[in-house]
Design a protein around this motif. Sequence first.
Motif, short mmCIF file in Angstrom:
data_model
loop_
_atom_site.label_atom_id
_atom_site.label_comp_id
_atom_site.label_asym_id
_atom_site.label_seq_id
_atom_site.Cartn_x
_atom_site.Cartn_y
_atom_site.Cartn_z
N ARG A 158 -31.15 -16.80 33.48
CA ARG A 158 -32.55 -17.10 33.74
C ARG A 158 -33.08 -16.54 35.06
O ARG A 158 -34.29 -16.36 35.21
N ASN A 159 -32.22 -16.30 36.01
CA ASN A 159 -32.70 -15.94 37.35
C ASN A 159 -33.15 -14.49 37.50
O ASN A 159 -34.06 -14.19 38.28
N ILE A 160 -32.53 -13.58 36.78
CA ILE A 160 -32.84 -12.16 36.97
C ILE A 160 -34.27 -11.85 36.52
O ILE A 160 -34.63 -12.04 35.37
N ARG A 161 -35.06 -11.36 37.47
CA ARG A 161 -36.44 -10.98 37.17
C ARG A 161 -36.59 -9.46 37.08
O ARG A 161 -37.52 -8.97 36.44
N GLU A 162 -35.69 -8.74 37.74
CA GLU A 162 -35.80 -7.28 37.72
C GLU A 162 -34.41 -6.66 37.78
O GLU A 162 -33.62 -6.98 38.66
N LEU A 163 -34.13 -5.80 36.80
CA LEU A 163 -32.85 -5.09 36.74
C LEU A 163 -33.12 -3.62 36.51
O LEU A 163 -33.65 -3.22 35.49
N ARG A 164 -32.75 -2.79 37.49
CA ARG A 164 -33.00 -1.35 37.39
C ARG A 164 -31.70 -0.60 37.10
O ARG A 164 -30.73 -0.69 37.85
N LEU A 165 -31.72 0.12 35.98
CA LEU A 165 -30.61 0.99 35.61
C LEU A 165 -31.10 2.41 35.36
O LEU A 165 -30.35 3.24 34.82
N ASP A 166 -32.33 2.69 35.73
CA ASP A 166 -32.88 4.03 35.53
C ASP A 166 -32.19 5.04 36.45
O ASP A 166 -31.65 4.68 37.50
N GLY A 167 -32.20 6.28 36.02
CA GLY A 167 -31.55 7.32 36.81
C GLY A 167 -30.05 7.38 36.61
O GLY A 167 -29.35 8.07 37.37
N ASN A 168 -29.53 6.68 35.60
CA ASN A 168 -28.11 6.73 35.24
C ASN A 168 -27.94 7.47 33.92
O ASN A 168 -28.87 7.53 33.11
N PRO A 169 -26.76 8.02 33.66
CA PRO A 169 -26.57 8.75 32.40
C PRO A 169 -26.50 7.86 31.15
O PRO A 169 -26.62 8.36 30.04
N ILE A 170 -26.32 6.56 31.33
CA ILE A 170 -26.15 5.67 30.19
C ILE A 170 -27.47 5.53 29.41
O ILE A 170 -28.55 5.44 30.00
N GLN A 171 -27.35 5.50 28.07
CA GLN A 171 -28.50 5.31 27.19
C GLN A 171 -28.53 3.84 26.76
O GLN A 171 -27.71 3.41 25.95
N LEU A 172 -29.48 3.11 27.28
CA LEU A 172 -29.49 1.67 27.09
C LEU A 172 -29.73 1.25 25.64
O LEU A 172 -29.27 0.19 25.21
N TRP A 173 -30.40 2.05 24.86
CA TRP A 173 -30.68 1.69 23.47
C TRP A 173 -29.42 1.58 22.63
O TRP A 173 -29.43 0.96 21.56
N LYS A 174 -28.34 2.15 23.12
CA LYS A 174 -27.07 2.08 22.39
C LYS A 174 -26.33 0.77 22.64
O LYS A 174 -25.29 0.52 22.03
N HIS A 175 -26.84 -0.07 23.53
CA HIS A 175 -26.13 -1.31 23.90
C HIS A 175 -27.06 -2.52 23.80
O HIS A 175 -27.26 -3.24 24.78
N PRO A 176 -27.62 -2.80 22.62
CA PRO A 176 -28.59 -3.90 22.49
C PRO A 176 -28.00 -5.28 22.76
O PRO A 176 -28.68 -6.16 23.29
N LYS A 177 -26.72 -5.47 22.42
CA LYS A 177 -26.11 -6.79 22.61
C LYS A 177 -25.77 -7.09 24.07
O LYS A 177 -25.42 -8.22 24.40
N SER A 178 -25.87 -6.07 24.90
CA SER A 178 -25.53 -6.28 26.31
C SER A 178 -26.65 -6.96 27.08
O SER A 178 -26.44 -7.40 28.22
#
Length: 307
Positions: free
Chosen positions: A274-294
Amino acid sequence: MLMFFSCSTRSHLNKICVEHFPPLTQFSLKHSGHHFLIFSTVIMMRFTTFIFMCAVLSVTLSFAEGAEFKNGGTVQTDVQGSDFLQDPDQAVSSKAIGNLTCLLCVCLRESVYCEEVSPEMSAVPELPKETTYFYARFNKITKITNKDFADMTSLKIIDLSGNLITEIEDEAFCRLANLEELNLSDNRLTKVPALPEMLRFFSANSNRLTSKGLKTVGFKKFTRLAYLYLGYNRLKTVPRLPESLHIVHLHNNNINKITETTFCQRNNPHYIRRNIRELRLDGNPIQLWKHPKSFICLLTLPIGWYK
């Protein structure tokens, strides 16, 4: 002065000459017509001597104070009862007045500002014992030793951003039980040293940190940490994160792997972070759409590459 003495009577001048200038008395009495000239000349000589002695005394005191700064770092003067130092509206701390650091930096109450110091500052200076907030941005500091902040138990904020720090000894910050904010951004660090567990804010943006350099630290045990900034580094994995985090910046790294347990709990589908309001992972090689359950436990999706 001349007008004042010209109005004195001759008898009064004779009395003054007899009492204060005996060597001239006999001469003065015999040549009464020149009393005023003689007396004025002597008075001016004494006045000149007085001015000269004041100048000598001033220079002597200045050299004495300089010697006290060199020998002990503090001026041995009783300032405890000074109205200036007892005034709560005054900005300069009484204990910091004689500290050499306050000649190079700006000391305001419990804060010390050593920003862009000239000549260049290559090491942490000796700080007044009561320092609570220390800012030493944009200098040439290259190393932090265990002695730099030893016994500085009142420190709450340290800002060393914008330096050339490549090494921090393991126990440099460990004993700072009250430290809440530590900023090491824009340096040349490859690993993070041991940190005090009371931290609420930690920034190491724009360094050379690797995932290996974070293993010895880990952030899971920092139960009060709310703001974590590790952008623009060389991380390949997401470090273990505590539940207390509100903002996490991991952008512009080399992160190429996340799992269902990176942010969430695999065996607890009802778990919500509940606490996280902002999480930045931009600028990394990982494609976030491949990890929906994460990200199913997050209230907002992280910023990053989805296409």
